[in-house]
Write an enzyme that holds these catalytic residues in place. Structure first.
Site, PDB file in Angstrom:
ATOM      1  N   GLU A  90       4.879 -28.026  14.476  1.00 41.72           N
ATOM      2  CA  GLU A  90       4.935 -27.280  15.732  1.00 41.72           C
ATOM      3  C   GLU A  90       3.690 -27.410  16.611  1.00 41.72           C
ATOM      4  OE1 GLU A  90       7.546 -25.662  16.920  1.00 41.72           O
ATOM      5  OE2 GLU A  90       8.764 -26.138  15.155  1.00 41.72           O
ATOM      6  N   SER A 351      16.934  25.220 -21.824  1.00 41.41           N
ATOM      7  CA  SER A 351      15.839  25.511 -22.755  1.00 41.41           C
ATOM      8  C   SER A 351      14.685  24.526 -22.655  1.00 41.41           C
ATOM      9  CB  SER A 351      16.355  25.463 -24.186  1.00 41.41           C
ATOM     10  OG  SER A 351      17.298  26.478 -24.388  1.00 41.41           O
TER      11      SER A 351
END
Ligand SMILES: [Zn+2]
Ligand SMILES: [Zn+2]
Length: 789
Positions: A90, A351
């Site tokens: 690029e 519990s």
């Protein structure tokens, strides 16, 4: 000497100031500053939120605010190979230009004039980035603005940052933007794992996203890819073998779904850290995947029972890091509320808080593992708890009571410790709902009458595994080393000795909360664990730990529907065992050892009388060994039997006052607490009784009569307002040697009191038997009837 030089300098400055060129340049500079200030580069891009696991792999991806897969690649994800390929393709001079490339621009302008149409090629990566940030119509005016923007971008960002921004914005067709999105959605891996062939593929698509469709026109893609690989070869960009391998590599690509692991934690982290494109969670991806699979399979199996949801939290005990987070059995199950986060849902613990209470009782010195506690019907100021199976065991050891999750001993211990201090401890351990509920909580909280989350419960048990110290759980990798969990101070809620005793007790396997037939179906992992089943069988809990992990399991329905078959032992524990067996079979971390603390808190062993757990006394022939915390555990002589003087036949007992000179015999008799004696009596358990007191003893008024009940009338009817039943009074007259009296309502011990004390109770409609016993074993009864008005 300095005069002429200074004068010269002034002259130069004066001349420069008058020069038009300089004025113009300063003017442009000022305009530039103003433009830059008022029109900053819009680099605030909405990214997809990514949730990464501890190894960097992506667990979960969310669409961006504008519904794009625009994933943020961090700087270290841009490998040299990727960088070299993209720059070569690029913008070869990216490293050297200031945002634009004048040579390329001139060349392009010349070509445009020559051919009469615009061709691309002059755009630098910086200018392309500008266009991706702010798309504009392609006119010469836009070109000029883009040029200024490119310069602006270069002034504000480093080359690496600009390249990063570019790679994060390049389009791949559809709603996929950025190389990382393409890498994950097409190749199923992060950019750092891409091969050269894959990198090249991903660099060519953005130029022609419509013709080079990945997964559809692969042959064309390979052709174009290899054309670029050949160019790389000509330019000597990579070595020959790498290029040859890349050209030979087949293109295996398909569109994949975005990763969706750990949906609940991912949403939670996104909400906690909004705007962060990548959040690094502490999850271990393999553990997370295993746990999700096991939970889902398990949920499918128990669906037939009418149980639809389950949640699991797995924590590394050394680092407090959450390594697996399963909020529900199936996130996508809309019908059963799969999106509810079961880790944070407020539920009743059943519990499951009992181990903390026993730990606190160890630390308070009230009990040791073999201390006898009374599992008998007891009335705590109107509160009469029952056991899970509605049976009572009489006197039992503390370890048996905790291991078997008996309710009465737990309520009695909480009564002794105090609800307020217990809540204070839970608040220090960051139980947020209990903190809010504090004022309304009572003794029933130890049986589940309060609200907790799986996260809070698991964190508490991680504390048991860490010498009683509770620290915040870590969901996100520490960004700053000083915040690493190892350096965070925890909240000590139990001493190391008490935490060890809790672990020791919860490890014993002769207990009823093993799943039914577990011998046949399960391999039993070596863990300490506790179950819980909430009232109405709405919640099943099983939380366990070894040295390495603590795993919290909750099973139930988010709708709150109870299920008759639901229990901690049978519904949650099998899942807990499966998870431990899958995640940490044959843990190499060893087992917990007796902690070495300050001398005062050291755990040691001593001989005790098994009848009470106290130090053996005169009538305790069979002592056994028990743990105790030095300087803390109560030191009390056993009085399970007491000496009584009787006549030779053993039919009359004497006090010091009436013991005859002619002779008496010293015998020992069981010294039972009145509630235990009452329990034996009502359940027809025979026990040795102390003979009645010498009838001619002058110390006692009224002979063998019990205390006289004075407050109510025998056989009377009493009317109460059913909406607001008034309290009724109990009073008696007792002999003068009586120290204490015991009040019973329908044969259940209600209250111990002084003989002169008035006791109140809230009556319920029905027949009521009131009994009053004194401490010499005499008692009297009265029967009344209570009716609603
Ligand atoms: Zn004894
Ligand atoms: Zn006497």
């Amino acid at each position: 000497m300095q005069g002429p030089i200074l004068g010269n300098v002034r002259g130069i400055i004066n001349r420069m100031w008058k020069s038009r060129v300089v004025k113009t340049l300063i003017g442009i500079g000022l305009i530039g500053f103003a433009l830059d200030f008022f029109f900053p580069v819009p680099t605030n891009v909405p990214y997809s939120t990514l949730i990464a696991a501890r190894d960097g792999s992506i667990l979960h991806a969310f669409l961006s605010r504008d519904d794009k897969w625009r994933m943020y690649a961090e700087l270290d994800e841009i490998t040299p190979t990727l960088r070299d390929a993209i720059l070569f393709k690029e913008d070869k001079y990216f490293r050297y230009h200031l945002g634009f490339n004048p040579v390329a621009m001139l060349r392009a302008t010349f070509r445009n004039l020559l051919k009469g149409r615009r061709t691309s090629g002059a755009s630098t990566i910086t200018m392309q980035t500008v266009r991706l940030l702010e798309p504009r119509e392609r006119t010469y005016g836009s070109k000029f603005i883009e040029l200024l923007r490119a310069i602006q971008l270069e002034l504000h960002y480093s080359k690496d940052e600009i390249l990063q921004l570019y790679l994060n914005l390049i389009p791949y067709g559809s709603n996929i933007e950025g190389l990382k999105s393409a890498s994950l959605l097409y190749f199923g891996k992060p950019p750092v794992l891409l091969s050269l062939a894959e990198i090249t593929t991903l660099t060519i698509i953005p130029n022609r996203p419509s013709s080079l469709r990945l997964g559809e026109r692969n042959a064309l893609v390979v052709q174009e890819r290899n054309r670029w690989l050949t160019r790389f070869r000509t330019a000597n960009l990579f070595n020959e073998t790498t290029i040859t391998d890349a050209i030979d590599e087949p293109l295996t690509v398909r569109r994949r779904a975005a990763p969706q692991l750990a949906p609940h934690l991912s949403r939670r982290l996104r909400a906690s850290f909004p705007g962060e494109p990548v959040i690094h969670a502490t999850l271990r991806p393999a553990v997370q995947a295993t746990a999700e699979r096991i939970v889902q399979n398990y949920a499918n199996r128990i669906r037939a029972l009418g149980v639809h949801n389950a949640a699991v939290l797995v924590v590394d005990n050394q680092t407090q890091e959450v390594v697996s987070y399963v909020g529900s059995a199936n996130f996508n199950d809309v019908y059963d509320g799969g999106q509810v986060d079961g880790v944070r849902a407020v539920r009743s613990p059943g519990s499951a808080l009992k181990p903390l209470l026993y730990g606190l009782a160890f630390d308070a010195g009230f009990i040791t593992p073999k201390t006898k506690l009374a599992d008998v019907p007891t009335n705590f100021a109107g509160y009469e708890p029952d056991n899970y199976d509605r049976r009572f065991n009489g006197p039992v050891t503390a370890e048996f009571a905790l291991g078997n999750s008996l309710n009465l001993p737990a309520v009695a211990l909480l009564h002794e410790i105090g609800v307020t201090p217990f809540i204070a401890t839970l608040r220090r351990a960051s139980f947020s709902t209990i903190k809010k509920q504090a004022k309304g909580l009572g003794l029933s909280m130890i049986l589940g009458g309060c609200g907790v989350t799986l996260e809070e419960m698991t964190r508490l048990y991680v504390g048991f595994a860490n010498n009683g110290e509770v620290k915040p759980l870590q969901f996100r990798m520490a960004v700053d080393a000083t915040l690493s969990p190892k350096k965070q101070t925890g909240v000590p809620i139990l001493s190391p000795a008490a935490a060890y005793l809790v672990t020791y007790t919860l490890t014993q396997i002769t207990r009823p909360d093993l799943p039914n037939n577990f011998d046949n179906s399960y391999h039993l992992p070596r863990i300490a664990w506790k179950t819980g089943t909430s009232y109405g069988r709405r919640d099943a809990w099983s939380i366990g730990y070894n040295q390495r992990y603590t795993i919290g399991v909750w099973v139930g329905n988010f709708s709150g529907a109870g299920v008759a078959e639901l229990s901690g032992a049978n519904t949650a524990t099998p899942l807990l065992f499966q998870l431990f067996n899958a995640l940490d079979d044959n843990s190499s971390n060893g087992w917990f050892r007796n902690p070495k603390g300050s001398a005062a808190l050291q755990l040691s062993s001593r001989l005790i009388c098994p009848e009470t757990g106290d130090i053996p006394g005169e009538f305790c022939p069979n002592p056994v060994t028990d743990y105790f915390i030095m300087g803390v555990s109560r030191y009390r002589r056993c009085q399970h039997r007491k000496a009584v003087f009787t006549n030779a036949a053993g039919t009359i007992s004497y006090c010091a006052h009436c013991r005859p000179d002619s002779g008496s015999v010293r015998r020992s008799y069981p010294n039972l607490a009145p509630e235990v004696a009452a329990f034996y009596q009502s359940s027809h358990v025979p026990f040795e009784r102390i003979p009645p007191h010498n009838p001619v003893c002058e110390r006692i008024f009224g002979g063998s009569e019990g205390p006289l009940i004075t407050s109510l009338n025998e056989g009377s009817e009493y009317f109460i307002n059913p909406k607001q039943p008034a309290e009724m009074e109990l009073g008696c007259q007792a002999a003068n040697d009586v120290q204490e009296v015991y009040w019973y309502l329908n044969d259940k011990l209600y209250r111990k009191a002084l003989p002169t004390q008035t006791v109140f109770f809230r009556p319920r409609p029905g027949r009521l038997k009131i009994s009053c016993a004194d401490d010499k074993g005499r008692h009297s009864d009265m029967h009344v009837v209570v009716k609603n008005e």
